[in-house]
Design an enzyme around this catalytic site. Structure first.
Site, PDB file in Angstrom:
ATOM      1  N   TYR A   1       1.014  -1.397  -0.107  1.00  0.00           N
ATOM      2  CA  TYR A   1       0.037   0.168  -0.092  1.00  0.00           C
ATOM      3  C   TYR A   1       0.898   1.245  -0.067  1.00  0.00           C
ATOM      4  O   TYR A   1       2.112   1.399   0.355  1.00  0.00           O
ATOM      5  CB  TYR A   1      -0.859  -0.028   1.225  1.00  0.00           C
ATOM      6  CG  TYR A   1      -1.971   0.914   1.068  1.00  0.00           C
ATOM      7  CD1 TYR A   1      -2.833   0.891   0.037  1.00  0.00           C
ATOM      8  CD2 TYR A   1      -2.417   1.967   2.152  1.00  0.00           C
ATOM      9  CE1 TYR A   1      -3.899   1.999  -0.009  1.00  0.00           C
ATOM     10  CE2 TYR A   1      -3.170   2.822   2.007  1.00  0.00           C
ATOM     11  CZ  TYR A   1      -4.289   2.715   1.009  1.00  0.00           C
ATOM     12  OH  TYR A   1      -5.210   3.952   0.978  1.00  0.00           O
TER      13      TYR A   1
ATOM     14  N   ASN B   1     -19.101  -3.377 -10.244  1.00  0.00           N
ATOM     15  CA  ASN B   1     -19.817  -3.968  -9.385  1.00  0.00           C
ATOM     16  C   ASN B   1     -19.119  -3.562  -7.902  1.00  0.00           C
ATOM     17  O   ASN B   1     -19.533  -4.223  -6.895  1.00  0.00           O
ATOM     18  CB  ASN B   1     -20.177  -5.401  -9.480  1.00  0.00           C
ATOM     19  CG  ASN B   1     -18.953  -6.273  -9.562  1.00  0.00           C
ATOM     20  OD1 ASN B   1     -18.002  -5.847 -10.008  1.00  0.00           O
ATOM     21  ND2 ASN B   1     -18.980  -7.282  -9.050  1.00  0.00           N
TER      22      ASN B   1
ATOM     23  N   VAL C   1     -16.716   1.081  -5.140  1.00  0.00           N
ATOM     24  CA  VAL C   1     -16.502   2.368  -5.841  1.00  0.00           C
ATOM     25  C   VAL C   1     -17.417   2.394  -7.180  1.00  0.00           C
ATOM     26  O   VAL C   1     -17.879   3.379  -7.299  1.00  0.00           O
ATOM     27  CB  VAL C   1     -15.039   2.445  -6.210  1.00  0.00           C
ATOM     28  CG1 VAL C   1     -14.910   3.960  -7.015  1.00  0.00           C
ATOM     29  CG2 VAL C   1     -14.177   2.586  -4.825  1.00  0.00           C
TER      30      VAL C   1
ATOM     31  N   ARG D   1     -16.473  -8.258 -14.947  1.00  0.00           N
ATOM     32  CA  ARG D   1     -15.694  -9.614 -15.591  1.00  0.00           C
ATOM     33  C   ARG D   1     -16.733 -10.817 -15.544  1.00  0.00           C
ATOM     34  O   ARG D   1     -16.178 -11.587 -15.989  1.00  0.00           O
ATOM     35  CB  ARG D   1     -14.561  -9.737 -14.788  1.00  0.00           C
ATOM     36  CG  ARG D   1     -14.655  -9.973 -13.334  1.00  0.00           C
ATOM     37  CD  ARG D   1     -13.325 -10.576 -12.666  1.00  0.00           C
ATOM     38  NE  ARG D   1     -13.517 -10.745 -11.322  1.00  0.00           N
ATOM     39  CZ  ARG D   1     -12.398 -10.988 -10.626  1.00  0.00           C
ATOM     40  NH1 ARG D   1     -11.130 -11.163 -11.243  1.00  0.00           N
ATOM     41  NH2 ARG D   1     -12.557 -10.924  -9.238  1.00  0.00           N
TER      42      ARG D   1
ATOM     43  N   TYR E   1      -7.247   4.242 -10.731  1.00  0.00           N
ATOM     44  CA  TYR E   1      -7.283   4.412  -8.936  1.00  0.00           C
ATOM     45  C   TYR E   1      -6.954   3.319  -8.272  1.00  0.00           C
ATOM     46  O   TYR E   1      -7.320   3.248  -7.091  1.00  0.00           O
ATOM     47  CB  TYR E   1      -8.377   5.169  -8.863  1.00  0.00           C
ATOM     48  CG  TYR E   1      -9.912   4.385  -9.027  1.00  0.00           C
ATOM     49  CD1 TYR E   1     -10.099   4.211 -10.358  1.00  0.00           C
ATOM     50  CD2 TYR E   1     -10.406   3.774  -7.786  1.00  0.00           C
ATOM     51  CE1 TYR E   1     -11.433   3.246 -10.506  1.00  0.00           C
ATOM     52  CE2 TYR E   1     -11.420   2.861  -8.037  1.00  0.00           C
ATOM     53  CZ  TYR E   1     -11.997   2.660  -9.459  1.00  0.00           C
ATOM     54  OH  TYR E   1     -13.311   1.982  -9.429  1.00  0.00           O
ATOM     55  N   GLY E   2      -6.998   1.967  -8.958  1.00  0.00           N
ATOM     56  CA  GLY E   2      -7.011   0.583  -8.272  1.00  0.00           C
ATOM     57  C   GLY E   2      -5.884  -0.417  -8.771  1.00  0.00           C
ATOM     58  O   GLY E   2      -5.671  -0.067  -9.788  1.00  0.00           O
TER      59      GLY E   2
ATOM     60  N   TRP F   1      -5.000   8.707  -5.982  1.00  0.00           N
ATOM     61  CA  TRP F   1      -5.080   8.360  -4.754  1.00  0.00           C
ATOM     62  C   TRP F   1      -5.813   9.311  -3.845  1.00  0.00           C
ATOM     63  O   TRP F   1      -5.479  10.461  -3.839  1.00  0.00           O
ATOM     64  CB  TRP F   1      -3.794   8.095  -3.876  1.00  0.00           C
ATOM     65  CG  TRP F   1      -3.872   7.390  -2.600  1.00  0.00           C
ATOM     66  CD1 TRP F   1      -4.878   6.500  -2.319  1.00  0.00           C
ATOM     67  CD2 TRP F   1      -2.669   7.194  -1.926  1.00  0.00           C
ATOM     68  NE1 TRP F   1      -4.443   6.054  -1.149  1.00  0.00           N
ATOM     69  CE2 TRP F   1      -3.337   6.369  -0.706  1.00  0.00           C
ATOM     70  CE3 TRP F   1      -1.291   7.903  -1.577  1.00  0.00           C
ATOM     71  CZ2 TRP F   1      -2.629   6.048   0.344  1.00  0.00           C
ATOM     72  CZ3 TRP F   1      -0.805   7.639  -0.487  1.00  0.00           C
ATOM     73  CH2 TRP F   1      -1.212   6.658   0.518  1.00  0.00           C
TER      74      TRP F   1
HETATM   75  N1  LIG Z   1      -7.131   5.327  -5.034  1.00  0.00           N
HETATM   76  C1  LIG Z   1      -7.901   5.392  -4.070  1.00  0.00           C
HETATM   77  O1  LIG Z   1      -8.049   6.633  -3.704  1.00  0.00           O
HETATM   78  C2  LIG Z   1      -9.058   4.389  -4.037  1.00  0.00           C
HETATM   79  C3  LIG Z   1      -9.875   4.657  -3.116  1.00  0.00           C
HETATM   80  C4  LIG Z   1     -10.890   3.646  -2.790  1.00  0.00           C
HETATM   81  C5  LIG Z   1     -10.817   2.400  -3.541  1.00  0.00           C
HETATM   82  N2  LIG Z   1      -9.886   2.358  -4.286  1.00  0.00           N
HETATM   83  C6  LIG Z   1      -9.676   1.100  -5.066  1.00  0.00           C
HETATM   84  O2  LIG Z   1     -10.829   0.896  -5.634  1.00  0.00           O
HETATM   85  C7  LIG Z   1     -10.988  -0.682  -6.143  1.00  0.00           C
HETATM   86  C8  LIG Z   1     -12.230  -1.086  -5.694  1.00  0.00           C
HETATM   87  O3  LIG Z   1     -12.390  -1.138  -4.176  1.00  0.00           O
HETATM   88  P1  LIG Z   1     -13.867  -1.475  -3.459  1.00  0.00           P
HETATM   89  O4  LIG Z   1     -13.589  -1.274  -2.075  1.00  0.00           O
HETATM   90  O5  LIG Z   1     -14.880  -0.527  -4.118  1.00  0.00           O
HETATM   91  O6  LIG Z   1     -13.745  -2.985  -3.943  1.00  0.00           O
HETATM   92  P2  LIG Z   1     -14.594  -3.948  -3.478  1.00  0.00           P
HETATM   93  O7  LIG Z   1     -16.256  -3.512  -3.363  1.00  0.00           O
HETATM   94  O8  LIG Z   1     -14.153  -4.908  -2.631  1.00  0.00           O
HETATM   95  O9  LIG Z   1     -14.743  -4.848  -4.750  1.00  0.00           O
HETATM   96  C9  LIG Z   1     -13.779  -5.600  -5.455  1.00  0.00           C
HETATM   97  C10 LIG Z   1     -14.133  -5.686  -7.095  1.00  0.00           C
HETATM   98  O10 LIG Z   1     -12.969  -6.026  -7.524  1.00  0.00           O
HETATM   99  C11 LIG Z   1     -13.057  -6.845  -8.840  1.00  0.00           C
HETATM  100  N3  LIG Z   1     -12.005  -7.513  -9.132  1.00  0.00           N
HETATM  101  C12 LIG Z   1     -11.167  -8.186  -7.889  1.00  0.00           C
HETATM  102  N4  LIG Z   1      -9.915  -8.614  -8.621  1.00  0.00           N
HETATM  103  C13 LIG Z   1     -10.066  -8.334 -10.094  1.00  0.00           C
HETATM  104  C14 LIG Z   1      -9.328  -8.548 -11.371  1.00  0.00           C
HETATM  105  N5  LIG Z   1      -8.004  -9.078 -11.121  1.00  0.00           N
HETATM  106  N6  LIG Z   1      -9.938  -8.183 -12.228  1.00  0.00           N
HETATM  107  C15 LIG Z   1     -11.169  -7.693 -12.493  1.00  0.00           C
HETATM  108  N7  LIG Z   1     -11.920  -7.438 -11.254  1.00  0.00           N
HETATM  109  C16 LIG Z   1     -11.493  -7.655 -10.251  1.00  0.00           C
HETATM  110  C17 LIG Z   1     -14.315  -7.746  -8.062  1.00  0.00           C
HETATM  111  O11 LIG Z   1     -14.981  -8.420  -9.091  1.00  0.00           O
HETATM  112  P3  LIG Z   1     -15.730  -9.777  -8.785  1.00  0.00           P
HETATM  113  O12 LIG Z   1     -17.077  -9.396  -8.128  1.00  0.00           O
HETATM  114  O13 LIG Z   1     -16.225 -10.337 -10.132  1.00  0.00           O
HETATM  115  O14 LIG Z   1     -14.971 -10.558  -7.793  1.00  0.00           O
HETATM  116  C18 LIG Z   1     -15.200  -6.481  -7.390  1.00  0.00           C
HETATM  117  O15 LIG Z   1     -16.012  -6.239  -8.508  1.00  0.00           O
HETATM  118  C19 LIG Z   1      -9.656  -1.037  -5.379  1.00  0.00           C
HETATM  119  O16 LIG Z   1      -8.569  -1.409  -5.986  1.00  0.00           O
HETATM  120  C20 LIG Z   1      -9.460  -0.078  -4.134  1.00  0.00           C
HETATM  121  O17 LIG Z   1      -8.027  -0.367  -3.778  1.00  0.00           O
HETATM  122  C21 LIG Z   1      -8.769   3.092  -4.589  1.00  0.00           C
END
Ligand SMILES: NC(=O)c1ccc[n+]([C@@H]2O[C@H](COP(=O)([O-])OP(=O)(O)OC[C@H]3O[C@@H](n4cnc5c(N)ncnc54)[C@H](OP(=O)(O)O)[C@@H]3O)[C@@H](O)[C@H]2O)c1
Length: 331
Positions: free
Chosen positions: A49, A147, A150, A170, A235-236, A261
């Site tokens: 991280y 889905n 975010v 996906r 962003y991820g 970020w």
């Molecule tokens: N940059 C920033 O400030 C910031 C802030 C907040 C969040 N984020 C990032 O935003 C992303 C989403 O966070 P979240 O909390 O919303 O996630 P979440 O609700 O836990 O959902 C995870 C999602 O990722 C998908 N996924 C996981 N691995 C994958 C892969 N290899 N290829 C394609 N899809 C994949 C899952 O798909 P399935 O349902 O098909 O398993 C699911 O849709 C994360 O990377 C998180 O770190 C970034």
């Protein structure tokens, strides 16, 4: 939380009893009601991280709490008030002591679990749509992992703002068909195939912004689907792969690629004025039911290991949350 990321999580996480700290004059003792498990928490535990605390540490970036006790100089909060701790790390605790300035009051009657999920993902969605490029109502944006939490917030905000959004997931079961909108099932491995599908949806209209939570080849797939001068915001890092964009898109089509970020966005002095409005706006939208994030399951803090294993599973239909010991009194 302690020791090297090579060992399994259940060998690295301990539940520890701590003694209550005395309260300073400007501090507040809060009881955590509900806390989210974020991908950021998992990345941090695996030392991947943007911010790595010294070991051992208490994890947790996001949750909602109740005020238990206030320091003698704190006059605007009372025991029983509900608050969001912002920029507070280590919220996977039953209780903690924080500075008053880190707390934002929230309504005490609103659903606890939704409030617990307000700080990180809705704010990210808001800033991505409001402050990366100027988007006019009717313009097209594309996002992957649509889905995710975010992704859900981006969908809800896009509808609210009148933005045309293409949601890429996906797997077919992840399409929220009851909601309407534009959905594509695509694994991000074949950029040309995604581009064809996007063109059919937009009928050739320009796609100005791509929001990429995945990285790896999926970044290229979104970049190919953008129009010339479009912006891709990464962003991820869900794939864990380096983000690949071909030189042709950067040189000849002028695709602009940018990392994002939320923590850095809030720290940037240029965003100070905009930053003040983010949480008041989000709270308004949450109260109006514009923002709502799906929950798959809630675990008590004592079952954090089971909760972590569950949150790392693919194919969930919502977030995994933890609850602290004060949750029972404030549902
Ligand atoms: N940059 C920033 O400030 C910031 C802030 C907040 C969040 N984020 C990032 O935003 C992303 C989403 O966070 P979240 O909390 O919303 O996630 P979440 O609700 O836990 O959902 C995870 C999602 O990722 C998908 N996924 C996981 N691995 C994958 C892969 N290899 N290829 C394609 N899809 C994949 C899952 O798909 P399935 O349902 O098909 O398993 C699911 O849709 C994360 O990377 C998180 O770190 C970034």
């Amino acid at each position: 939380m302690s020791t090297s990321p090579d060992r399994p999580l259940d060998e690295r996480i301990r539940i520890r009893e701590a003694t209550r700290q005395p309260l300073g004059p400007t501090q507040v003792r809060i009881g955590m009601l509900a806390m989210t498990i974020l991908p950021a928490d998992l990345l941090q535990m695996n030392q991947q991280y943007g911010h790595q605390p010294e070991l051992p540490y208490v994890p947790g970036h996001e949750g909602v709490a109740v005020v238990l006790e206030t320091g003698r100089e704190v006059s605007d909060l009372q025991p029983g008030d509900r608050v969001l701790p912002l920029g507070v790390f280590g919220v996977w605790s039953d209780e903690l002591v924080v500075q008053r300035r880190s707390l934002v009051p929230v309504p005490s009657h609103a659903p606890v679990l939704q409030q617990a999920m307000l700080a990180a993902n809705p704010a990210t969605a808001w800033v991505l749509l409001q402050h990366q490029v100027t988007i006019q109502p009717g313009q097209w944006v594309i996002q992957n992992a649509a889905n995710s939490a975010v992704g859900q917030c981006i969908r809800q905000l896009a509808t609210h703002m009148g933005i045309q959004l293409i949601n890429v997931v996906r797997r077919p079961e992840a399409v929220a068909s009851d909601e309407g909108g534009h959905w594509l099932v695509d694994d991000g491995q074949d950029p040309d195939s995604l581009q064809q599908s996007v063109r059919q949806v937009t009928r050739g209209a320009p796609v100005v912004l791509g929001l990429d939570a995945i990285g790896g080849k999926a970044s290229q797939a979104l970049a190919t689907s953008l129009s010339p001068q479009g912006r891709l915001v990464l962003y991820g890092l869900l794939s864990g792969e380096p983000c690949s964009i071909c030189a042709h898109d950067l040189v000849f089509r002028n695709i602009e690629v940018q990392g994002f970020w939320l923590a850095n966005w809030f720290l940037d002095p240029n965003n100070r004025q905009k930053a003040k409005n983010v949480y008041p706006e989000l709270m308004k939208l949450a109260t109006q039911n514009v923002l709502r994030i799906k929950v798959e399951r809630v675990y008590p803090l004592s079952e954090v290991l089971g909760a972590l294993a569950h949150s790392a599973q693919a194919g969930r239909c919502g977030k995994i949350l933890l609850t602290g010991m004060h949750h029972r009194e404030h549902q």
